[in-house]
Write an enzyme that holds these catalytic residues in place. Structure first.
Site, PDB file in Angstrom:
ATOM      1  N   CYS A   1       0.802  -1.237   0.000  1.00 44.79           N
ATOM      2  CA  CYS A   1       0.000   0.000   0.000  1.00 44.79           C
ATOM      3  C   CYS A   1       0.826   1.274   0.000  1.00 44.79           C
ATOM      4  O   CYS A   1       0.571   2.192  -0.795  1.00 44.79           O
ATOM      5  CB  CYS A   1      -0.964  -0.008   1.180  1.00 44.79           C
TER       6      CYS A   1
ATOM      7  N   HIS B   1      -2.795   6.592   4.069  1.00 51.31           N
ATOM      8  CA  HIS B   1      -1.386   6.662   4.438  1.00 51.31           C
ATOM      9  C   HIS B   1      -0.837   8.009   3.981  1.00 51.31           C
ATOM     10  O   HIS B   1      -1.104   8.463   2.867  1.00 51.31           O
ATOM     11  CB  HIS B   1      -0.587   5.560   3.739  1.00 51.31           C
TER      12      HIS B   1
END
Lengths: 333, 333, 333, 333
Positions: free
Chosen positions: B142, B233
């Protein structure tokens, strides 16, 4: 010695008061705050104040300036008012300040006792050049304080470049400096002026001061972010060095204890190495004066590590108290 | 085309299902999960499932493998079981996987359509070398997905070195991967294996694939941390380039839109530039496929910026769906 | 019909604008905000504004009041300025307001369409008594709205007493109404005026309006707390009834769908029953207009249950839009 | 007296160890944990352990049971294993336990020293009836402990009915009892078994024990929720009384200090009244043994107030240590 705390009701001011409770050398006699607070009992304004100070009547800044009858001053006022106030006070008494107003003056040290104690002698330039009886000693911005303590033991390996991403706690923004709605479930990668301070203050602190000032030769780049943590700034550091193995660096962190012999009342081992430094778990270490370093690993062009420390203690009031203790021990006050 | 989702009840699996609801090209026919879930209605296991899938009966992995009667597979199983499962399936059908099991195989692309679409042709090596009818296409970890999308428009300036500190959301750790007590009011600077993945996957993705593979010449260093954010994130990036001004970089970010012409169903502009990127505010941008870049500034040895993106969409299921769409558009499936 | 939104840049104002985007009956023509914002494009002030409104120039309140050329007004201004503003506007146009300024006037309904639609006829008293062409319709305080929707299906069992402890989201305090330092890792059991509002507004809403007003005969007691949740107020309810079994109550919750036939554009089923209602999981249900009820159990002197709903939609702007839709459907505008 | 702590590596076990550090009456000699931990140094398993215990070697439960060479036992094991273990130990030594296994036995007191010290004499029934040399004394479930301390001074006004909504901290769920993904930005109104415990334990604690047991005549209803707070349970309480004014209640809270004369080592004033009790600000009050009561107001059928206290200290280990101190002072051990 009789001390005053300026800005005693703010976040950093409260921390000064808490840390000075029962101090063996400095006795807080005067708590200074805004006109609005003047005349009230400190315990009324700060319910969690130590018993010792609860009944003390808060004095307004203008009243205090008229007759600053103390031996030293700790300043937690905002930078905007600190510039003039500190100059006026320094004519007569030593001022240890958390404000940035004079940090970048050539003759004012940004002092971190474990890192650049020799910079304290800059105050002689102040006395000579400005004709003051007192002087001004600043401590750095909170994230710079934590960073420079971690960099100090690495100087022997020749620092070339530092890149640091900070994850800073909400208490660094003051009581109402940050809206809950802004930071809840979020990261905010903007803290006004912070990156500039980290880049410039750390280079000023880590330069050598011999016959003359030797500018720091390394570069520093910072990205500062705010995260949903109460206290404790965490910093991810990439560093390039001229030499040194990972074992030597680890050893340097673990053995760093430069002022042990001076026996300063507040002194604590400045660095503890621990595999996974975390603000909630480690911010109170060494009463908030110890930073925790960990995750040291080799990296593409050097090393990387993480450091976390208490922003209000190591990064503000605690550092300033330590500055005053060093000044006293070395005979400057 | 009839699709199966493997690991359909996990965090990434649910995201696959949500993104594939009403997809114009791929029709989910089979939802695969553990033996424990087999035989239950999907809506019973995943209350927030789209209506379209609520009545679908979940199939066990072993039953599915016996007769994988679909045209393509999306895999959200853990890496530990994915290695063999993917190989078996790839004998007959294309597999688009979020698992890392085959990411580092020489003939398997780690594909980010906007970044390295030409790597898709590696699947021909798989078909030749392994004698498969299908193939395996992986998407990166990710944080690597988000990072490489932001790096793609900077390639033209000659990337030399990247240092990235990540602040990763808790949903990246899976449903019960992270204890509330661990991350509450905290930053945890350790995510097992993450830094290695970022450093290696980003270099594999950004290498050129011409007649032969041209290894990436730049270096990447990463420090990965977990922060108390639900999704999204955030990454603080320091980058050294061979050339380029801040205005040129900004322009490159803003104009980056490489696959517009392909008209893929899920395609969204991959980057939006915004002064202060923030996970809570920007994670849903472009249905989770757009990363937000901001805070671009010159730095001591290059530039610094911040990027944030949705870890489950851009960083996992959404990237994988886009991979399948690219493969279909280019005739590989 | 041409609508204006007053206080369009605040938390509730933005929600009004978002909910009215593409509304089939009401077309937002005018966005009103403070003098400071006047003249700016709405998209400049509210970056996440729907495209439709981004280019609209914001009008100052004083300019708007001079010539309120619209057919209805939605008000999200603070109570302090709303009193006079609403009266002035109601002389000519219908005002649907989230402010509490007129909530406790005898001839002004606190309206929740699914709960007390018949109260709308109070506006006739306004027109007669005050000589207005328009009127004022208020929606209740956010936690009251959520509570009364859950109480509505229980009226048939004879409500005697309600005790409710609320756990309210931080967005209820407005953009900067709550400091991060105050609520981080904390519960704050004080929201000024909130308990009084819940106790009094819910009794006004749930009284019957026949030939004359029949005061509510039940008692309500509230304890209001703030918790670290972004959106979604959760309420723990203890209720005493005159009759009814747990199965009957459950059935009453599940079948409650009173305005289905009116076919209002924004109408959603007002209650969904679910075992464990949770703000993060359920606040967006029914576009924010559906409250989630659960945990229904017998208790020492009656029953207990939990309800959660979106404070900005069900509890503010969404309720007000539904009020306007009801007024239009019933021919009041 | 030589003490053992069972379950010493869990959340409550660690709190026992911390509170017993340097205790003037009880000296921890033995730390008992699972087979997996046996043989390891305690400091290895619990890095933040007090220096005093770091080198102590952890003993397995089976080894300890073979030869429990101590004078008293503090038990923090889970309920599932505690039933038999406690019975076996009580044959020879007094057991002070946080487990619920024996809480509902007729001859076992649920003891809160400031609330029902006279219940301690139930242990005589155990000795007689079961032929034990030792006995079992339990402390209540965490939220019950906090609630009953706040109810104790109100008994004189004749308690008729209590309704309480709890907002419980995540540390109450143990180290990995709660996933970050579940509670982040959320309220979870379900804690298995908790409401039953509050309702039943508080009535057992608050009954009178004269010649014979006089059952409590009041009713208790509870709704238990989990909120994103680290430590400190907060409880919103509605109470009906037979008599008493708000001033009398306030005075009763403020003057409640029942065991002052016994001079128990850990004893702290059990209640402090403060306008807005808050878990983050007040949980450490009185070293975690003092609960903070506030927001006392009249309500429709009685009164309402809020109480907050430390779930691991007042609500678990601290209460149990106080139980042992009371037992010693009164000559039971």
């Amino acid at each position: 010695m009789r001390a005053a705390v300026l800005g005693a009701t703010g976040m950093v001011g409260r921390t000064f008061v808490r840390l000075l409770e029962g101090h063996p050398w400095f006795k807080v006699k005067t708590l200074v705050a805004s006109e609005r607070s003047a005349g009230k009992r400190y315990g009324e304004l700060v319910p969690e104040a130590p018993e010792e100070f609860k009944e003390l009547e808060v004095v307004s800044l203008s009243d205090f300036l008229r007759e600053p009858d103390v031996d030293l001053v700790f300043n937690a006022l905002p930078a905007s008012v600190s510039g003039e106030v500190e100059e006026k006070l320094a004519e007569r008494v030593p001022v240890f300040t958390n404000a940035r107003a004079h940090r970048y003056d050539d003759d004012v040290p940004i002092l971190v006792p474990e890192v650049n104690p020799e910079h304290l002698k800059l105050v002689e330039l102040q006395r000579e050049g400005r004709g003051w009886e007192g002087f001004i000693v600043t401590n750095p911005n909170c994230s710079t304080a934590i960073l420079t303590v971690s960099l100090a033991p690495l100087r022997e390996f020749g620092i070339r470049d530092v890149r640091v991403a900070t994850m800073q706690a909400i208490s660094g923004a003051g009581f109402s400096g940050l809206s809950a709605l802004a930071i809840h479930d979020n990261v905010i990668p903007l803290i006004e002026g912070e990156e500039w301070k980290i880049e410039n203050e750390s280079r000023k602190i880590l330069r050598r001061l011999e016959r003359s000032i030797v500018p720091a030769e390394f570069t520093v780049s910072a990205i500062a972010t705010r995260v949903p943590v109460l206290h404790g700034h965490t910093e991810a550091v990439f560093i390039e060095l001229e030499r040194g193995s990972i074992d030597e660096l680890r050893e340097a962190f673990e053995s760093f204890d430069p002022l042990r012999k001076l026996d300063l009342p507040s002194y604590e081992r400045p660095i503890v190495y621990e595999e996974v430094p975390q603000p909630r778990l480690h911010r109170e270490r060494g009463k908030g004066l110890t930073v925790t370093v960990g995750r040291l690993e080799e990296s593409a062009r050097g090393f990387k590590y993480v450091v976390t420390g208490h922003n209000l203690v190591r990064g503000a009031a605690g550092g300033s108290v330590l500055n005053a203790e060093l000044a006293k021990r070395l005979g400057y006050i």
